[in-house]
Enzyme design. Structure first.
Site, PDB file in Angstrom:
ATOM      1  N   GLY A 209       0.821  -1.224   0.000  1.00 34.17           N
ATOM      2  CA  GLY A 209       0.000   0.000   0.000  1.00 34.17           C
ATOM      3  C   GLY A 209       0.842   1.255   0.000  1.00 34.17           C
ATOM      4  O   GLY A 209       0.408   2.308   0.463  1.00 34.17           O
TER       5      GLY A 209
ATOM      6  N   GLY B 290      -0.591   4.526  -1.433  1.00 35.03           N
ATOM      7  CA  GLY B 290      -1.752   5.121  -0.775  1.00 35.03           C
ATOM      8  C   GLY B 290      -1.377   6.298   0.119  1.00 35.03           C
ATOM      9  O   GLY B 290      -0.197   6.654   0.247  1.00 35.03           O
TER      10      GLY B 290
ATOM     11  N   ARG C  90     -24.907   4.117   3.040  1.00 25.62           N
ATOM     12  CA  ARG C  90     -24.451   2.722   3.084  1.00 25.62           C
ATOM     13  C   ARG C  90     -25.581   1.814   3.541  1.00 25.62           C
ATOM     14  O   ARG C  90     -26.415   2.256   4.346  1.00 25.62           O
ATOM     15  CB  ARG C  90     -23.285   2.609   4.073  1.00 25.62           C
ATOM     16  CG  ARG C  90     -22.024   3.211   3.476  1.00 25.62           C
ATOM     17  CD  ARG C  90     -21.292   4.120   4.418  1.00 25.62           C
ATOM     18  NE  ARG C  90     -20.338   4.926   3.663  1.00 25.62           N
ATOM     19  CZ  ARG C  90     -19.086   5.121   3.995  1.00 25.62           C
ATOM     20  NH1 ARG C  90     -18.616   4.602   5.118  1.00 25.62           N
ATOM     21  NH2 ARG C  90     -18.296   5.843   3.249  1.00 25.62           N
TER      22      ARG C  90
ATOM     23  N   TYR D  42     -15.911  -4.629   4.432  1.00 23.71           N
ATOM     24  CA  TYR D  42     -14.571  -4.106   4.756  1.00 23.71           C
ATOM     25  C   TYR D  42     -14.247  -4.355   6.233  1.00 23.71           C
ATOM     26  O   TYR D  42     -13.177  -4.875   6.567  1.00 23.71           O
ATOM     27  CB  TYR D  42     -14.538  -2.599   4.447  1.00 23.71           C
ATOM     28  CG  TYR D  42     -13.321  -1.886   5.007  1.00 23.71           C
ATOM     29  CD1 TYR D  42     -12.103  -1.926   4.328  1.00 23.71           C
ATOM     30  CD2 TYR D  42     -13.390  -1.164   6.196  1.00 23.71           C
ATOM     31  CE1 TYR D  42     -10.984  -1.271   4.830  1.00 23.71           C
ATOM     32  CE2 TYR D  42     -12.278  -0.505   6.710  1.00 23.71           C
ATOM     33  CZ  TYR D  42     -11.082  -0.562   6.021  1.00 23.71           C
ATOM     34  OH  TYR D  42      -9.977   0.082   6.528  1.00 23.71           O
TER      35      TYR D  42
ATOM     36  N   ARG E 192      -5.333  12.426   0.964  1.00 24.68           N
ATOM     37  CA  ARG E 192      -6.468  11.515   1.134  1.00 24.68           C
ATOM     38  C   ARG E 192      -7.120  11.253  -0.219  1.00 24.68           C
ATOM     39  O   ARG E 192      -7.244  12.171  -1.052  1.00 24.68           O
ATOM     40  CB  ARG E 192      -7.467  12.202   2.094  1.00 24.68           C
ATOM     41  CG  ARG E 192      -8.676  11.373   2.465  1.00 24.68           C
ATOM     42  CD  ARG E 192      -8.300  10.079   3.114  1.00 24.68           C
ATOM     43  NE  ARG E 192      -9.192   9.722   4.202  1.00 24.68           N
ATOM     44  CZ  ARG E 192      -9.400   8.462   4.578  1.00 24.68           C
ATOM     45  NH1 ARG E 192      -8.811   7.459   3.963  1.00 24.68           N
ATOM     46  NH2 ARG E 192     -10.180   8.202   5.616  1.00 24.68           N
ATOM     47  N   GLY E 193      -7.576  10.010  -0.446  1.00 23.68           N
ATOM     48  CA  GLY E 193      -8.295   9.682  -1.681  1.00 23.68           C
ATOM     49  C   GLY E 193      -9.500  10.605  -1.849  1.00 23.68           C
ATOM     50  O   GLY E 193     -10.171  10.956  -0.868  1.00 23.68           O
TER      51      GLY E 193
ATOM     52  N   GLU F  35     -13.232   1.020  12.109  1.00 25.04           N
ATOM     53  CA  GLU F  35     -14.480   0.498  11.528  1.00 25.04           C
ATOM     54  C   GLU F  35     -14.878  -0.830  12.177  1.00 25.04           C
ATOM     55  O   GLU F  35     -16.040  -1.216  12.150  1.00 25.04           O
ATOM     56  CB  GLU F  35     -14.307   0.279  10.022  1.00 25.04           C
ATOM     57  CG  GLU F  35     -14.543   1.499   9.166  1.00 25.04           C
ATOM     58  CD  GLU F  35     -15.976   1.996   9.177  1.00 25.04           C
ATOM     59  OE1 GLU F  35     -16.886   1.218   8.864  1.00 25.04           O
ATOM     60  OE2 GLU F  35     -16.181   3.172   9.498  1.00 25.04           O
TER      61      GLU F  35
ATOM     62  N   ALA G  22      -4.866  -2.317   0.959  1.00 27.27           N
ATOM     63  CA  ALA G  22      -6.253  -2.751   1.157  1.00 27.27           C
ATOM     64  C   ALA G  22      -7.171  -2.087   0.149  1.00 27.27           C
ATOM     65  O   ALA G  22      -6.858  -1.006  -0.358  1.00 27.27           O
ATOM     66  CB  ALA G  22      -6.739  -2.383   2.564  1.00 27.27           C
TER      67      ALA G  22
ATOM     68  N   SER H 189      -8.531  -1.223  11.845  1.00 25.24           N
ATOM     69  CA  SER H 189      -9.351  -0.011  11.670  1.00 25.24           C
ATOM     70  C   SER H 189     -10.412   0.149  12.752  1.00 25.24           C
ATOM     71  O   SER H 189     -11.009  -0.829  13.214  1.00 25.24           O
ATOM     72  CB  SER H 189     -10.051  -0.110  10.310  1.00 25.24           C
ATOM     73  OG  SER H 189     -11.060   0.852  10.210  1.00 25.24           O
TER      74      SER H 189
ATOM     75  N   ARG I 219     -17.177  11.146  13.162  1.00 27.89           N
ATOM     76  CA  ARG I 219     -15.892  10.445  13.110  1.00 27.89           C
ATOM     77  C   ARG I 219     -14.866  11.161  13.979  1.00 27.89           C
ATOM     78  O   ARG I 219     -14.954  12.369  14.208  1.00 27.89           O
ATOM     79  CB  ARG I 219     -15.359  10.398  11.663  1.00 27.89           C
ATOM     80  CG  ARG I 219     -16.155   9.483  10.724  1.00 27.89           C
ATOM     81  CD  ARG I 219     -15.968   8.015  11.060  1.00 27.89           C
ATOM     82  NE  ARG I 219     -16.691   7.136  10.153  1.00 27.89           N
ATOM     83  CZ  ARG I 219     -17.973   6.788  10.285  1.00 27.89           C
ATOM     84  NH1 ARG I 219     -18.706   7.264  11.305  1.00 27.89           N
ATOM     85  NH2 ARG I 219     -18.537   5.949   9.428  1.00 27.89           N
TER      86      ARG I 219
END
Ligand code: NAP
Ligand code: G4F
Length: 336
Positions: free
Chosen positions: A8, A11, A282, A153, A188-189, A131, A86, A129, A221
C-alpha cells in the site's frame, strides 16, 4: 541500515510512512500493483529525489498473489513489514465484497504465511481499523471494546486483526495491530468524505463546480492527521513486546461540522451548495466513532499533534492550490 517493506505504498498512509522511514535512515521497499495509468503520484517526489534513489525500491506485487509475496519476502529480507495495502473504501466494499475480503482478509493471511515460511525474524504491522467497532457498544472505544463490524470491509479487517494476534501467539511473530481511527490529509483519496468536501468547496469557490452531492451528514468520526498517525505505526514496532493499540484524537465531529469548517473558512454557506444523494448512503452505517488512545500515550509516548480545525484548513489550502491551477488551465483552453 534497517529494511522496511510496505504494502500500500502508493496510498495516503504509505506515502507518509515512506517519508518518515526514509528520514529515519531506513531502506524502504514498496509493493506496487500493475496499473494501466500512473498511480505513484503520492510518492513520486520521494522516488525522483536522487538523495533517496539508493534507499527507495518499488517492486510489483499484489496481496491477492501469495506466491509472489513469498518470493518478495525471501528476495528483500525485510526487518519490518507494514501491511497497509487494502481495498479501503467502506461503501465500495458493499459493491465488491468478495474482492475486498480477498485483499483485506486473505491478503493479510498470505503475507503472514509468507513470513512464517521464510523463517526469518521480522516485525509485522497490521493496519487495523476503527471500523471494526462499527455499531459501537461503548463510547469512547479502546483496546478492550468488543467489535461489531458493519460492512464487508470491517468484517475483513476483524479477520486480519485476529490472524495477526494468532500468528503472534502461535508462532511467536512480533506482530502488532494499530487500530487507527479516521485520518486525513491533502493526500487523502478524493472519494472519502473529507477530501470530497475540500475538493468541491474550493472548486465551488472558484466557480468550477455548482453542487456537492453527499450521503449521511450526521455520521460522526474521530478525524486525525495522517502524518501524525504513521509515527504511531513505527513506534509500535520499536517496543520490547508486540501489542495492539488504538490511535485516535479522542474528539468526534459530524460530517456537518466538517462542512461548517471548510465552507466557513472559504466564506461560503454550505447549505446553498450541498444536496443529498441516496447513492452515497451505506446499507449499514457506522454512526459514531470516538477513540481513547490513552494506552498509546502511556506506552508509546504518542499523542496527536494536528487538530480537527487545522486539518480542515490545511486540506482546504492544498485543494485551493489545485483548483487555482485547474482554473488557469481552463481559462487558457477557452482562449484557444
Ligand atoms: P488508501 O489511500 O486507499 O491506499 C490503499 C493502498 O493499498 C494503495 O496503495 C493501493 O494500491 C493498495 N492496494 C489496494 N489493493 C491492493 C492489493 N490487492 N494488493 C496490494 N496493494 C493493494 O488507504 P490509506 O488511507 O492509506 O489506508 C492505509 C491502510 O490503513 C488501509 O489498509 C486502510 O484500510 C487502513 N486504515 C485507514 C484508515 C484511514 O482513515 N485512512 C483508518 C484505519 C485503517 P493502488 O494505488 O494500486 O490502488
Ligand atoms: O470518509 P468515509 O468514506 O470514511 P469511513 O467510511 O469512515 O472509512 C475510512 O475510515 C476508516 C477508519 O474508521 C478506515 F478504516 C477506512 O479505510 C476509511 O479510510 O466516510 C465517513 C462518513 C461515513 O459515515 C459516510 O456515510 O461520511 C459519510 N458520508 C456522507 N456522505 C460520506 C459521504 N462518505 C463518503 N465517502 N462519500 C460521501 O459522499
Amino acid at each position: 541500515m534497517k529494511k522496511a517493506l510496505i504494502t500500500g505504498i502508493t496510498g495516503q498512509d504509505g506515502s507518509y510512512l515512506t517519508e518518515f522511514l526514509l528520514k529515519k535512515g531506513y531502506e524502504v521497499w514498496g509493493i506496487i500493483r500493475r496499473s494501466s495509468s500512473f498511480h505513484t503520484g503520492r510518492i513520486d517526489h520521494l522516488y525522483q529525489d536522487p538523495h533517496n534513489q539508493p534507499k527507495l525500491h518499488l517492486v510489483y506485487g499484489d496481496l491477492t498473489d501469495g506466491t509472489n509475496l513469498a518470493s518478495l519476502m525471501s528476495e528483500i529480507a525485510p526487518d519490518e513489514i507494514y501491511n497497509l495495502g487494502a481495498q479501503s473504501h467502506v461503501r465500495v466494499s458493499f459493491d465488491i465484497p468478495i474482492y475486498t475480503v480477498n485483499t483485506d482478509a486473505l491478503g493479510t493471511l498470505r503475507l503472514l504465511e509468507a513470513i512464517r515460511s521464510g523463517k526469518r525474524k521480522v516485525k509485522f504491522y497490521q493496519a487495523s481499523s476503527s471500523e471494526m467497532f462499527g455499531k459501537v457498544v461503548e463510547t469512547p472505544q479502546n483496546e478492550t471494546t468488543p467489535f461489531y463490524p458493519r460492512s464487508p470491509y470491517a468484517c475483513a479487517k476483524v479477520y486480519s486483526f485476529w490472524q495477526t494476534i494468532n500468528y503472534r501467539e502461535a508462532y511467536g511473530l512480533f506482530a502488532c495491530n494499530g487500530i487507527l481511527f479516521n485520518h486525513e490529509s491533502p493526500r487523502r483519496g478524493e472519494t472519502f468524505v473529507t477530501r470530497k468536501i475540500t475538493r468541491a468547496a474550493t472548486r465551488i469557490k472558484l466557480g468550477l463546480q455548482d453542487k456537492l452531492y453527499l450521503g449521511n451528514l450526521d455520521a460522526k468520526r474521530d478525524w486525525g492527521f495522517a502524518a501524525d498517525f504513521v509515527e504511531a505505526m513505527w513506534l509500535m514496532l520499536q517496543q520490547d513486546k508486540p501489542d495492539d493499540f488504538v490511535i485516535a484524537t479522542g474528539q468526534t465531529h459530524s460530517v456537518k461540522e466538517f462542512l461548517d469548517e471548510v465552507f466557513g473558512y472559504l466564506g461560503l454557506d454550505w447549505k446553498k451548495y450541498v444536496e443529498i444523494d441516496k447513492r452515497y448512503f451505506r446499507p449499514a452505517e457506522v454512526d459514531i466513532l470516538q477513540g481513547n488512545a490513552d494506552k498509546a500515550a502511556k506506552i508509546l509516548g504518542w499523542k496527536p499533534k494536528v487538530t480537527f480545525k487545522e486539518i480542515a484548513k490545511l486540506m482546504t489550502d492544498a485543494d485551493m492550490d489545485i483548483a487555482e491551477n485547474e482554473k488557469i488551465i481552463k481559462e487558457k483552453g477557452n482562449k484557444k
